[in-house]
Design a protein around this motif. Structure first.
Motif, PDB file in Angstrom:
ATOM      1  N   PRO A  18       2.288  -3.751  11.759  1.00 58.80           N
ATOM      2  CA  PRO A  18       2.704  -3.561  10.362  1.00 58.80           C
ATOM      3  C   PRO A  18       2.488  -4.808   9.503  1.00 58.80           C
ATOM      4  O   PRO A  18       2.504  -5.947   9.988  1.00 58.80           O
ATOM      5  N   VAL A  19       2.322  -4.534   8.211  1.00 60.55           N
ATOM      6  CA  VAL A  19       2.154  -5.591   7.226  1.00 60.55           C
ATOM      7  C   VAL A  19       3.346  -5.574   6.271  1.00 60.55           C
ATOM      8  O   VAL A  19       3.778  -4.510   5.828  1.00 60.55           O
ATOM      9  N   LEU A  20       3.860  -6.757   5.958  1.00 62.03           N
ATOM     10  CA  LEU A  20       4.918  -6.904   4.954  1.00 62.03           C
ATOM     11  C   LEU A  20       4.574  -8.102   4.088  1.00 62.03           C
ATOM     12  O   LEU A  20       4.513  -9.234   4.577  1.00 62.03           O
ATOM     13  N   ARG A  22       5.943 -10.006   0.698  1.00 64.88           N
ATOM     14  CA  ARG A  22       7.198 -10.006  -0.051  1.00 64.88           C
ATOM     15  C   ARG A  22       7.021 -10.482  -1.487  1.00 64.88           C
ATOM     16  O   ARG A  22       6.295 -11.463  -1.739  1.00 64.88           O
ATOM     17  N   ALA A  65       4.923   0.440  -1.643  1.00 70.62           N
ATOM     18  CA  ALA A  65       5.882  -0.584  -2.044  1.00 70.62           C
ATOM     19  C   ALA A  65       7.147   0.108  -2.505  1.00 70.62           C
ATOM     20  O   ALA A  65       7.110   1.203  -3.063  1.00 70.62           O
ATOM     21  N   GLU A  66       8.266  -0.557  -2.274  1.00 65.88           N
ATOM     22  CA  GLU A  66       9.547  -0.001  -2.672  1.00 65.88           C
ATOM     23  C   GLU A  66      10.219  -0.900  -3.693  1.00 65.88           C
ATOM     24  O   GLU A  66      10.389  -2.110  -3.463  1.00 65.88           O
ATOM     25  N   SER A  73      13.425  -6.812  -5.785  1.00 66.93           N
ATOM     26  CA  SER A  73      12.271  -6.966  -4.901  1.00 66.93           C
ATOM     27  C   SER A  73      11.296  -5.817  -5.058  1.00 66.93           C
ATOM     28  O   SER A  73      11.669  -4.711  -5.492  1.00 66.93           O
ATOM     29  N   HIS A  75       8.483  -5.288  -2.394  1.00 70.55           N
ATOM     30  CA  HIS A  75       7.686  -5.680  -1.229  1.00 70.55           C
ATOM     31  C   HIS A  75       6.606  -4.656  -0.921  1.00 70.55           C
ATOM     32  O   HIS A  75       6.821  -3.447  -1.028  1.00 70.55           O
ATOM     33  N   THR A  77       4.052  -2.933   1.835  1.00 64.17           N
ATOM     34  CA  THR A  77       4.004  -2.675   3.271  1.00 64.17           C
ATOM     35  C   THR A  77       2.843  -1.759   3.620  1.00 64.17           C
ATOM     36  O   THR A  77       2.311  -1.036   2.777  1.00 64.17           O
ATOM     37  N   LYS A  78       2.468  -1.837   4.896  1.00 62.82           N
ATOM     38  CA  LYS A  78       1.484  -0.925   5.464  1.00 62.82           C
ATOM     39  C   LYS A  78       1.824  -0.782   6.940  1.00 62.82           C
ATOM     40  O   LYS A  78       2.065  -1.787   7.603  1.00 62.82           O
TER      41      LYS A  78
END
Lengths: 114, 115
Positions: A18-20, A22, A65-66, A73, A75, A77-78
């Motif tokens: 996974p990717v994060l 920020r 993204a959320e 925030s 962030h 993600t994938k």
């Protein structure tokens, strides 16, 4: 005044993990938020945008993204990184207190290890 | 891809000389922008235009001027180039400015080196 902080200048992940990435923002208003991607020696491309509709935004290439107002925030993600995701990613907030300005984060370079 | 062409793509110039970068669009978008990109800074707005002959300053406008005599062309001029203006310059366009969800489309960039 609006500002954007990308918390990591570099992120390194293995392919398939996974990717994060920020991003925190500050804004006096309800902001519009964007993620742009820049592949090496290329221009910038919009990945996704938040405009006060759904807080979970889906973009291109499996990214999402959320928007979390309580945490200020946004962030990115994938679930599973691909080698082609190696690029620089920019979090951007749209100002509301002037004619126009996009406020850009400093960028996060995503490195994908084979 | 949005029809945005920047020229030149690469340029090396000497300190003190004037330099003009050109952005040409075929999308008939009203708004055009010039940004510079430097490591650790993201993109910073230099100038923008909201119509023919209508321009305004951005965050880092000192040492730069712009002109827009036609909808499709937006010129950025470095009046007397300095080494601190070595950067990658991006032109962008958008349909709208008041709409908060406006997407900006970017050109391929111009790499300028001032020696």
């Amino acid at each position: 005044a609006q500002s954007v902080t990308q918390l990591d200048s570099h992120v390194s992940v293995s392919e398939g993990t996974p990717v994060l990435l920020r991003c925190n923002y500050s804004s006096s208003y309800s902001p519009s938020l964007f993620w742009y991607v820049q592949h090496p020696n290329k221009g910038l491309q919009l990945l996704l945008k938040y405009t006060s509709a759904a807080t979970l935004v889906k973009g291109i290439n499996g990214f999402e993204a959320e928007f979390k107002k309580s945490e200020t925030s946004f962030h990115l993600t994938k679930p599973s990184a691909h080698m082609s995701d190696a690029a620089e990613y920019f979090c951007v907030v749209s100002r509301m207190d002037s004619n126009y300005q996009l406020i850009w984060g400093a960028g996060t370079k995503l490195i994908i290890k084979p | 891809d949005a029809g945005i062409t920047q020229s030149p793509r690469h340029k090396v110039t000497e300190t003190g000389t004037p330099v003009t970068l050109r952005c040409h669009q075929t999308e008939n978008h009203r708004y055009m922008y010039w940004y510079r990109q430097d490591p650790g800074h993201g993109l910073r707005l230099i100038h923008y235009s909201y119509g023919v002959k209508d321009t305004d300053k951005g965050e880092v406008s000192d040492g730069y001027s712009v002109s827009r005599s036609k909808t499709e062309d937006f010129l950025l001029t470095l009046e007397s180039a300095t080494s601190s203006q070595t950067s990658v310059y991006f032109c962008a366009i958008s349909e709208s400015i008041r709409e908060l969800n406006t997407e900006a489309f970017f050109g391929q960039g111009t790499r300028l080196t001032v020696v």
